[in-house]
Design an enzyme around this catalytic site. Structure first.
Site, PDB file in Angstrom:
ATOM      1  N   ASN A   1       0.721  -1.409   0.234  1.00 35.57           N
ATOM      2  CA  ASN A   1      -0.016   0.307   0.104  1.00 35.57           C
ATOM      3  C   ASN A   1       0.904   1.139  -0.184  1.00 35.57           C
ATOM      4  O   ASN A   1       0.710   2.319   0.205  1.00 35.57           O
ATOM      5  CB  ASN A   1      -1.037   0.322   1.297  1.00 35.57           C
ATOM      6  CG  ASN A   1      -1.671  -0.942   0.985  1.00 35.57           C
ATOM      7  OD1 ASN A   1      -1.689  -2.043  -0.173  1.00 35.57           O
ATOM      8  ND2 ASN A   1      -2.665  -0.960   1.874  1.00 35.57           N
TER       9      ASN A   1
ATOM     10  N   ARG B   1      -7.930  -2.089  -8.031  1.00 31.77           N
ATOM     11  CA  ARG B   1      -9.247  -0.532  -7.188  1.00 31.77           C
ATOM     12  C   ARG B   1      -8.190   0.241  -6.868  1.00 31.77           C
ATOM     13  O   ARG B   1      -8.302   1.368  -7.091  1.00 31.77           O
ATOM     14  CB  ARG B   1      -9.606  -0.590  -5.899  1.00 31.77           C
ATOM     15  CG  ARG B   1     -11.182  -2.051  -6.103  1.00 31.77           C
ATOM     16  CD  ARG B   1     -11.834  -1.870  -4.788  1.00 31.77           C
ATOM     17  NE  ARG B   1     -12.341  -0.828  -4.848  1.00 31.77           N
ATOM     18  CZ  ARG B   1     -12.249   0.938  -4.089  1.00 31.77           C
ATOM     19  NH1 ARG B   1     -11.375   0.913  -3.709  1.00 31.77           N
ATOM     20  NH2 ARG B   1     -12.733   1.556  -4.864  1.00 31.77           N
TER      21      ARG B   1
ATOM     22  N   CYS C   1     -16.043  -3.933  -4.311  1.00 31.43           N
ATOM     23  CA  CYS C   1     -15.197  -5.458  -3.905  1.00 31.43           C
ATOM     24  C   CYS C   1     -15.810  -6.313  -2.615  1.00 31.43           C
ATOM     25  O   CYS C   1     -17.183  -5.737  -2.303  1.00 31.43           O
ATOM     26  CB  CYS C   1     -14.144  -4.961  -3.361  1.00 31.43           C
ATOM     27  SG  CYS C   1     -13.247  -4.937  -2.145  1.00 31.43           S
TER      28      CYS C   1
ATOM     29  N   ASP D   1      -6.761  -3.711   8.194  1.00 30.28           N
ATOM     30  CA  ASP D   1      -6.155  -4.939   7.584  1.00 30.28           C
ATOM     31  C   ASP D   1      -5.259  -5.696   8.138  1.00 30.28           C
ATOM     32  O   ASP D   1      -4.870  -7.050   7.837  1.00 30.28           O
ATOM     33  CB  ASP D   1      -5.135  -4.387   6.598  1.00 30.28           C
ATOM     34  CG  ASP D   1      -5.689  -3.559   5.479  1.00 30.28           C
ATOM     35  OD1 ASP D   1      -5.495  -2.178   5.095  1.00 30.28           O
ATOM     36  OD2 ASP D   1      -6.950  -3.535   5.082  1.00 30.28           O
TER      37      ASP D   1
ATOM     38  N   VAL E   1     -14.213   0.158   9.800  1.00 34.28           N
ATOM     39  CA  VAL E   1     -13.905   0.870   8.270  1.00 34.28           C
ATOM     40  C   VAL E   1     -14.236   0.560   7.440  1.00 34.28           C
ATOM     41  O   VAL E   1     -15.340   1.523   6.413  1.00 34.28           O
ATOM     42  CB  VAL E   1     -11.766   1.201   8.115  1.00 34.28           C
ATOM     43  CG1 VAL E   1     -11.706   1.153   6.844  1.00 34.28           C
ATOM     44  CG2 VAL E   1     -11.767   1.307   9.511  1.00 34.28           C
TER      45      VAL E   1
ATOM     46  N   ARG F   1      -1.985 -10.754  -4.084  1.00 31.48           N
ATOM     47  CA  ARG F   1      -2.185  -9.664  -4.705  1.00 31.48           C
ATOM     48  C   ARG F   1      -1.388  -8.902  -3.620  1.00 31.48           C
ATOM     49  O   ARG F   1      -0.629  -7.719  -4.197  1.00 31.48           O
ATOM     50  CB  ARG F   1      -4.062  -9.238  -4.384  1.00 31.48           C
ATOM     51  CG  ARG F   1      -4.146  -9.451  -5.626  1.00 31.48           C
ATOM     52  CD  ARG F   1      -6.082  -8.815  -5.759  1.00 31.48           C
ATOM     53  NE  ARG F   1      -4.972  -7.620  -5.507  1.00 31.48           N
ATOM     54  CZ  ARG F   1      -6.415  -7.260  -5.261  1.00 31.48           C
ATOM     55  NH1 ARG F   1      -7.668  -7.459  -4.418  1.00 31.48           N
ATOM     56  NH2 ARG F   1      -6.057  -5.464  -4.189  1.00 31.48           N
TER      57      ARG F   1
HETATM   58  C1  EPZ Z   1      -6.508   1.887   1.966  1.00 28.14           C
HETATM   59  O1  EPZ Z   1      -8.043   1.414   0.697  1.00 28.14           O
HETATM   60  C2  EPZ Z   1      -6.095   0.329   1.262  1.00 28.14           C
HETATM   61  N1  EPZ Z   1      -5.689   0.225  -0.092  1.00 28.14           N
HETATM   62  C3  EPZ Z   1      -6.848  -0.445   1.735  1.00 28.14           C
HETATM   63  O2  EPZ Z   1      -6.289  -2.023   1.849  1.00 28.14           O
HETATM   64  C4  EPZ Z   1      -7.226  -0.223   3.719  1.00 28.14           C
HETATM   65  O3  EPZ Z   1      -7.981  -1.862   4.086  1.00 28.14           O
HETATM   66  C5  EPZ Z   1      -7.514   0.659   3.280  1.00 28.14           C
HETATM   67  O4  EPZ Z   1      -6.937   1.719   2.932  1.00 28.14           O
HETATM   68  C6  EPZ Z   1      -8.055   1.511   4.982  1.00 28.14           C
HETATM   69  O5  EPZ Z   1      -6.572   1.375   5.446  1.00 28.14           O
HETATM   70  C7  EPZ Z   1      -4.833   0.586  -0.495  1.00 28.14           C
HETATM   71  O6  EPZ Z   1      -3.678   1.472  -0.376  1.00 28.14           O
HETATM   72  C8  EPZ Z   1      -4.226   0.401  -2.223  1.00 28.14           C
HETATM   73  P1  EPZ Z   1     -10.253   4.327   2.449  1.00 28.14           P
HETATM   74  P2  EPZ Z   1      -8.836   2.966   0.410  1.00 28.14           P
HETATM   75  O7  EPZ Z   1     -10.269   5.249   1.173  1.00 28.14           O
HETATM   76  O8  EPZ Z   1      -8.253   3.965   0.323  1.00 28.14           O
HETATM   77  C9  EPZ Z   1     -14.481   4.849   2.522  1.00 28.14           C
HETATM   78  C10 EPZ Z   1      -5.455  -4.344   1.708  1.00 28.14           C
HETATM   79  O9  EPZ Z   1      -5.814  -5.126   1.947  1.00 28.14           O
HETATM   80  N2  EPZ Z   1     -14.403   6.204   1.190  1.00 28.14           N
HETATM   81  O10 EPZ Z   1      -9.236   4.432   3.190  1.00 28.14           O
HETATM   82  O11 EPZ Z   1      -9.953   2.366  -0.958  1.00 28.14           O
HETATM   83  C11 EPZ Z   1     -14.481   3.677   2.360  1.00 28.14           C
HETATM   84  O12 EPZ Z   1     -15.868   3.466   1.450  1.00 28.14           O
HETATM   85  C12 EPZ Z   1      -6.558  -3.284   1.323  1.00 28.14           C
HETATM   86  O13 EPZ Z   1      -3.948  -4.213   1.749  1.00 28.14           O
HETATM   87  C13 EPZ Z   1     -15.776   7.140   0.923  1.00 28.14           C
HETATM   88  O14 EPZ Z   1     -16.565   6.998   1.085  1.00 28.14           O
HETATM   89  O15 EPZ Z   1      -9.237   2.943   1.454  1.00 28.14           O
HETATM   90  C14 EPZ Z   1     -14.417   3.307   3.739  1.00 28.14           C
HETATM   91  O16 EPZ Z   1     -15.903   3.045   4.036  1.00 28.14           O
HETATM   92  C15 EPZ Z   1      -8.066  -3.592   1.721  1.00 28.14           C
HETATM   93  N3  EPZ Z   1     -15.363   7.402  -0.579  1.00 28.14           N
HETATM   94  C16 EPZ Z   1     -12.967   4.220   4.167  1.00 28.14           C
HETATM   95  O17 EPZ Z   1     -13.397   5.387   3.685  1.00 28.14           O
HETATM   96  C17 EPZ Z   1     -14.537   8.239  -0.986  1.00 28.14           C
HETATM   97  O18 EPZ Z   1     -13.867   8.690  -1.390  1.00 28.14           O
HETATM   98  C18 EPZ Z   1     -11.764   4.255   4.554  1.00 28.14           C
HETATM   99  O19 EPZ Z   1     -11.385   3.946   2.768  1.00 28.14           O
HETATM  100  C19 EPZ Z   1     -13.002   7.101  -0.131  1.00 28.14           C
HETATM  101  C20 EPZ Z   1     -13.320   5.818   0.884  1.00 28.14           C
END
Ligand code: EPZ
Length: 420
Positions: free
Chosen positions: A23, A93, A117, A306, A328, A398
């Protein structure tokens, strides 16, 4: 397709070398698009998501080479295609992270909406809103985000929710904007800070990365940089849980203990003796069965989502009852029904899992549903009597580099079986 087969029982002992963080490397690879010179990225993990990212950037015209030690050299100056197509985005994603760099450097981008997903709907509204505040004209049609901007302008952006890639996309876009951007309620994850450090090495002016307020003063041009990706705290945490769940003694090396406080605190609560050096952590269960722990996932520096599935597995065989709450993502308990197939006693109530530890689990064929869930099922297989098979291991590839080799090195009876 392949399966991973695990014969439960061995107490894991030994050392595991930890790879670069998935990440962190993903946003860093895409951030190189912002530069006007070649970048060289080291400590890159050999993961499917890295391969996908490299394919995507090559498809956009960047010149990329990878050496035998997974050091990646990227010349972004040949990039001539500003599209991230659905067939690649749907497999990863994190491709959404090309949006900010393409828009900032080339003034336009067409990126397929990532879609949801297994763990949730995963919207990107915060990414889009922030770019619109910076002056981008964004249309979402036919499943694509179509963005145009003459030159982005600095803006003050208050994130509705803490979003890791949302923060990263906007921080990257702001590096070449006209003026100053302040991102409030920014994600504080170490991977965000690592990305900022790479951007600063390219010539970006960023302060506050790793805190909840990040300030970026836009510049006219960024160069290239040599950069080594920070170690993967989630991979490290996963192998420490492997030691804990088997009552063993495991040392993870090439890590940053200071990025893992919440994980290490919970492992100590589970009865582990934890010792740390500058770049290593040793867990010793002293032959004891783990104690059940309660935890709630939250943005960094609190307990990471995670690592939730891995601790759900640990609680399955712990002494006592552990309560795990996932705040989350809205659907990140897909591993529970698979763990129940092994004999785990878990009750789901909304976003909370109540896990009553049992003395033993019994092997069964299992199905992986997402990256961290598949790691959790492998961990449970380490202590289930008999041979557990985990299907759809493309999920695990992945985010975990050669997991069966690394676990095998510390005593696990684990192998991969090709089935088609
Ligand atoms: C990042 O995902 C990580 N992926 C995820 O890791 C990790 O679980 C997540 O952050 C939380 O720490 C990468 O960095 C590539 P978020 P991300 O935006 O950025 C909501 C793994 O297993 N949200 O922090 O997609 C969202 O739905 C993966 O390595 C909105 O509503 O997560 C969630 O409920 C899985 N609108 C919350 O915020 C948006 O525009 C946090 O999501 C963006 C997010």
């Amino acid at each position: 397709m392949a399966k991973i087969l695990i014969n439960g029982g061995p107490v894991l002992q030994g050392e595991v070398w930890i790879s670069g963080a998935k990440n962190a490397v993903l946003p860093i690879l895409f951030a190189s698009i912002l530069g006007s010179k070649t970048s060289r990225i080291g400590n890159v993990p050999h993961l499917q998501d890295v391969t996908t990212s490299v394919e995507l950037m090559a498809q956009m015209g960047a010149m990329i080479s990878i050496d035998e030690r997974m050091r990646i050299e990227i010349d972004p100056t040949t990039l001539n295609n500003h599209e991230a197509p659905y067939d690649l985005v749907k497999t990863m994603r994190a491709s959404i992270l090309v949006l900010g760099p393409l828009l900032a450097k080339h003034g336009r981008a067409t990126v397929s909406l990532p879609g949801g997903c297994a763990i949730g709907s995963r919207p990107v509204n915060l990414h889009i809103h922030g770019l619109e505040l910076m002056g981008a004209d964004i249309q979402v049609r036919n499943g694509n985000i179509e963005a145009i901007a003459e030159r982005l302008k600095g803006a003050r952006i208050v994130m509705d929710m803490v979003s890791v890639t949302g923060t990263e996309n906007l921080m990257m876009a702001a590096t070449l904007a006209d003026g100053i951007t302040v991102i409030e309620n920014a994600a504080q994850e170490p991977e965000v800070e690592d990305l900022a450090n790479y951007l600063i090495a390219m010539g970006a002016k960023i302060s506050g990365a790793g805190s909840h307020t990040i300030t970026i003063e836009g510049v006219d041009e960024l160069g290239g940089a040599e950069y080594s990706v920070l170690p993967d705290r989630i991979e490290a945490g996963t192998y420490l849980v492997a030691g804990a769940i088997t009552g063993g003694k495991v040392k993870v090396t090439s890590v940053r203990p200071e990025t893992m406080d919440a994980i290490l605190d919970k492992l100590q609560e589970a009865g582990a003796k934890i010792t740390c050096g500058d770049d290593w952590i040793e867990l010793d269960m002293q032959g004891r069965r783990p104690l059940a722990v309660n935890l709630t996932t939250s943005p960094y520096p609190a307990f990471p989502t995670d690592m939730q599935a891995q601790f759900t597995a640990l609680n399955c065989i712990a002494e006592g009852t552990g309560v795990i709450t996932e705040t989350v993502f809205e659907n990140r308990f897909m591993h529970v029904q698979e763990l129940q197939r092994l004999g785990a006693d878990i009750q789901l109530e909304g976003n909370t899992a109540i896990i009553r530890g049992v003395e033993k689990l019994t092997a069964a064929p299992l199905m992986a549903t997402d990256l961290r869930a598949s790691a959790c099922l492998v961990l449970a297989g380490l202590v289930a009597r008999g041979e557990t098979s985990v299907d759809r291991v493309y999920h695990i590839d992945r985010g975990y580099e050669v997991i069966e080799e690394k676990l095998g090195q510390i005593g696990a009876k684990i192998r991969r079986k090709q089935i088609t």
